[in-house]
Design a protein around this motif. Structure first.
Motif, PDB file in Angstrom:
ATOM      1  N   SER A 156      -5.425  -0.036  28.397  1.00  0.00           N
ATOM      2  CA  SER A 156      -5.287   1.684  27.874  1.00  0.00           C
ATOM      3  C   SER A 156      -6.061   2.844  27.320  1.00  0.00           C
ATOM      4  CB  SER A 156      -3.684   2.078  27.280  1.00  0.00           C
ATOM      5  OG  SER A 156      -4.164   1.827  26.077  1.00  0.00           O
ATOM      6  N   ILE A 215      -8.583   3.495  30.152  1.00  0.00           N
ATOM      7  CA  ILE A 215      -8.603   4.623  30.978  1.00  0.00           C
ATOM      8  C   ILE A 215      -7.578   6.004  30.781  1.00  0.00           C
ATOM      9  CG2 ILE A 215      -5.681   5.171  32.407  1.00  0.00           C
ATOM     10  CD1 ILE A 215      -4.797   2.423  32.835  1.00  0.00           C
ATOM     11  N   ASP A 266     -11.995   7.278  30.560  1.00  0.00           N
ATOM     12  CA  ASP A 266     -12.517   7.791  32.248  1.00  0.00           C
ATOM     13  C   ASP A 266     -11.962   8.987  31.948  1.00  0.00           C
ATOM     14  OD1 ASP A 266     -12.963   6.770  34.728  1.00  0.00           O
ATOM     15  OD2 ASP A 266     -10.709   7.859  35.268  1.00  0.00           O
ATOM     16  N   LYS A 267     -10.288   8.982  32.018  1.00  0.00           N
ATOM     17  CA  LYS A 267      -9.684  10.920  32.023  1.00  0.00           C
ATOM     18  C   LYS A 267     -10.823  11.506  30.821  1.00  0.00           C
ATOM     19  CE  LYS A 267      -5.234   9.671  32.269  1.00  0.00           C
ATOM     20  NZ  LYS A 267      -3.935   9.106  31.781  1.00  0.00           N
ATOM     21  N   GLU A 318     -12.480  -1.916  41.077  1.00  0.00           N
ATOM     22  CA  GLU A 318     -11.531  -2.272  40.720  1.00  0.00           C
ATOM     23  C   GLU A 318     -11.516  -3.033  39.036  1.00  0.00           C
ATOM     24  OE1 GLU A 318      -7.299  -4.106  42.045  1.00  0.00           O
ATOM     25  OE2 GLU A 318      -9.386  -3.782  43.076  1.00  0.00           O
ATOM     26  N   SER A 363     -17.244   2.934  42.707  1.00  0.00           N
ATOM     27  CA  SER A 363     -15.989   2.518  42.541  1.00  0.00           C
ATOM     28  C   SER A 363     -15.826   1.194  42.317  1.00  0.00           C
ATOM     29  CB  SER A 363     -15.562   3.266  42.518  1.00  0.00           C
ATOM     30  OG  SER A 363     -15.136   4.674  41.612  1.00  0.00           O
ATOM     31  N   GLU A 420      -9.287  -4.807  36.727  1.00  0.00           N
ATOM     32  CA  GLU A 420      -7.140  -4.757  36.108  1.00  0.00           C
ATOM     33  C   GLU A 420      -6.314  -3.337  37.269  1.00  0.00           C
ATOM     34  OE1 GLU A 420      -5.513  -7.172  34.096  1.00  0.00           O
ATOM     35  OE2 GLU A 420      -7.658  -7.910  34.200  1.00  0.00           O
ATOM     36  N   GLY A 421      -6.640  -3.481  38.217  1.00  0.00           N
ATOM     37  CA  GLY A 421      -5.718  -2.456  39.162  1.00  0.00           C
ATOM     38  C   GLY A 421      -6.085  -0.818  39.214  1.00  0.00           C
ATOM     39  N   LYS A 422      -7.205  -0.776  37.941  1.00  0.00           N
ATOM     40  CA  LYS A 422      -7.784   0.716  38.069  1.00  0.00           C
ATOM     41  C   LYS A 422      -9.135   0.597  38.369  1.00  0.00           C
ATOM     42  CE  LYS A 422      -4.067   2.001  36.484  1.00  0.00           C
ATOM     43  NZ  LYS A 422      -2.656   2.778  36.668  1.00  0.00           N
ATOM     44  N   MET A 423      -9.169   2.096  38.956  1.00  0.00           N
ATOM     45  CA  MET A 423     -10.996   2.041  39.467  1.00  0.00           C
ATOM     46  C   MET A 423     -11.536   2.846  38.706  1.00  0.00           C
ATOM     47  SD  MET A 423     -10.186   0.606  42.018  1.00  0.00           S
ATOM     48  CE  MET A 423     -12.225   0.872  43.538  1.00  0.00           C
ATOM     49  N   PHE A 424     -12.812   2.276  37.955  1.00  0.00           N
ATOM     50  CA  PHE A 424     -13.979   2.853  37.188  1.00  0.00           C
ATOM     51  C   PHE A 424     -14.786   2.547  37.800  1.00  0.00           C
ATOM     52  CE2 PHE A 424      -9.772   0.991  34.463  1.00  0.00           C
ATOM     53  CZ  PHE A 424      -9.649   1.849  34.006  1.00  0.00           C
TER      54      PHE A 424
END
Length: 269
Positions: free
Chosen positions: A15, A18, A21-22, A228, A226, A230-234
Motif C-alpha cells: 500500500s 501504491i 507510485d501515485k 507486475e 512496466s 503483486e497484481g499491480k504495475m510499477f
C-alpha cells in the motif's frame, strides 16, 4: 495492538508503494523498482517469498526534489503515511523512507530508537558513476566503509549473532559516539553525488548499494517499462536484465534455503 504476520506486513508495504507510485506520477517524478523488489517482480511476479521489504531508486535530480520537498504535492497522500529522512532529522539513514505511522516495529540487531519504529519502504537515489573501473571501485569502497560506521551506530548494543559481536558492539558504539548521524549522512550523500547524474554515461545506487556491480547504463535506466508486482504495475528500467545479472548473476535461479535471508521484522498495528 495486533501482531502482524508476514503477509500483513507485505500488504502494508504494498500500500505504501501504491501511494508512492501515485505521488510520483502526480508530481512528474521518475522511479523504478530495484534490488530484491525488482528481482521479485521479474522472477515471482511480486515479493520474493522469503523477503519482507520494498526498495525503489530515483534519479538524483528527482530524488533531491523529494528530499528537499521542492514543489511536491502530497495532498492525496494518506495522513498516516509520512516521508522521513536525515535532512529534517526524522531518520538516521542517509536516504528517504515512506512509513506508515499507524504501525510499530522492531528489527533484529537494530536499536529501535534509531532505526525507526514504523513499517516502511526505502527510497534510494541513483547517482552518476565513473566509467573508469579503478575510480568506480574506490568510490564504492569509501561508501561501504561509511555505511559500516553507520550500521554500528544503529546497532542494538546488547544483541549480536555471536558472543564476540555482543562484546565488541558496545565498545565500537562508544568509540563512534563523537560522530553525529546528521554529519555522517551528509557526508554519505555528498560522496554519492561525486559524479553528476546528468553528465554521466553510467549510474548506480551508491549510497546503499551492493558495490561496483550496481553500475548500469544510464540510457537504459531512464527508459522505463512496466512490470507486475503483486497484481499491480510499477516502473522498472528497460535494462533490468543487465542490472539483475550484474547483481545476482543467474537471477532466475532460486537460491538454496541457507542463502534465503530474512530480515527479522516484528510488527504490530
Amino acid at each position: 495492538m495486533k501482531k502482524l504476520n508476514l503477509d500483513e506486513i507485505k500488504g502494508i508495504e504494498l500500500s505504501l508503494l501504491i501511494e508512492f507510485d501515485k505521488l510520483c506520477k502526480k508530481n512528474g517524478l521518475y522511479y523504478t523498482l530495484c534490488g530484491g523488489t525488482l528481482l521479485g517482480a521479474v522472477r515471482h511476479g511480486g515479493f520474493i517469498p522469503w523477503d519482507d521489504d520494498i526498495d525503489v531508486l530515483m534519479p538524483r535530480p528527482d530524488y533531491d526534489k523529494l528530499l528537499n520537498d521542492i514543489n511536491i504535492d502530497k495532498e492525496n497522500l494518506p495522513a498516516y503515511m509520512k516521508f522521513v529522512s536525515w535532512k529534517d532529522g526524522s531518520s538516521y539513514f542517509p536516504f528517504i523512507k515512506l512509513v506508515d505511522d499507524r504501525t510499530r516495529i522492531a528489527v533484529d540487531y537494530l536499536n529501535p530508537d534509531l532505526a525507526g519504529r514504523h513499517i516502511w519502504i526505502d527510497i534510494f537515489p541513483i547517482d552518476g558513476n565513473p566509467s573508469d573501473e579503478r575510480e568506480l571501485r574506490k568510490l564504492y569502497r569509501k561508501m561501504i566503509f561509511m555505511r559500516k560506521i553507520l550500521c554500528i551506530k544503529l546497532a542494538q548494543k546488547n544483541q549480536g549473532k555471536t558472543k564476540l559481536k555482543k562484546m565488541i558492539k558496545p565498545v565500537l558504539i562508544r568509540c563512534l559516539k563523537g560522530i553525529s548521524f546528521p554529519w555522517l549522512c551528509q557526508k554519505m550523500d555528498h560522496l554519492a553525488k561525486s559524479y553528476d547524474f546528468e553528465e554521466s554515461e553510467y549510474v548506480g545506487g551508491i549510497i546503499w548499494g551492493y558495490g561496483p556491480q550496481e553500475r548500469i547504463k544510464k540510457s537504459g535506466y531512464m527508459e522505463s517499462i512496466s512490470v507486475e508486482f503483486e497484481g499491480k504495475m510499477f516502473y522498472a528500467p528497460s535494462n533490468y536484465e543487465e542490472y539483475l545479472t550484474s547483481l545476482y548473476q543467474n537471477y532466475m535461479k532460486i537460491p538454496p534455503k541457507e542463502k534465503r535471508k530474512i530480515h527479522g521484522i516484528y510488527a504490530c498495528m
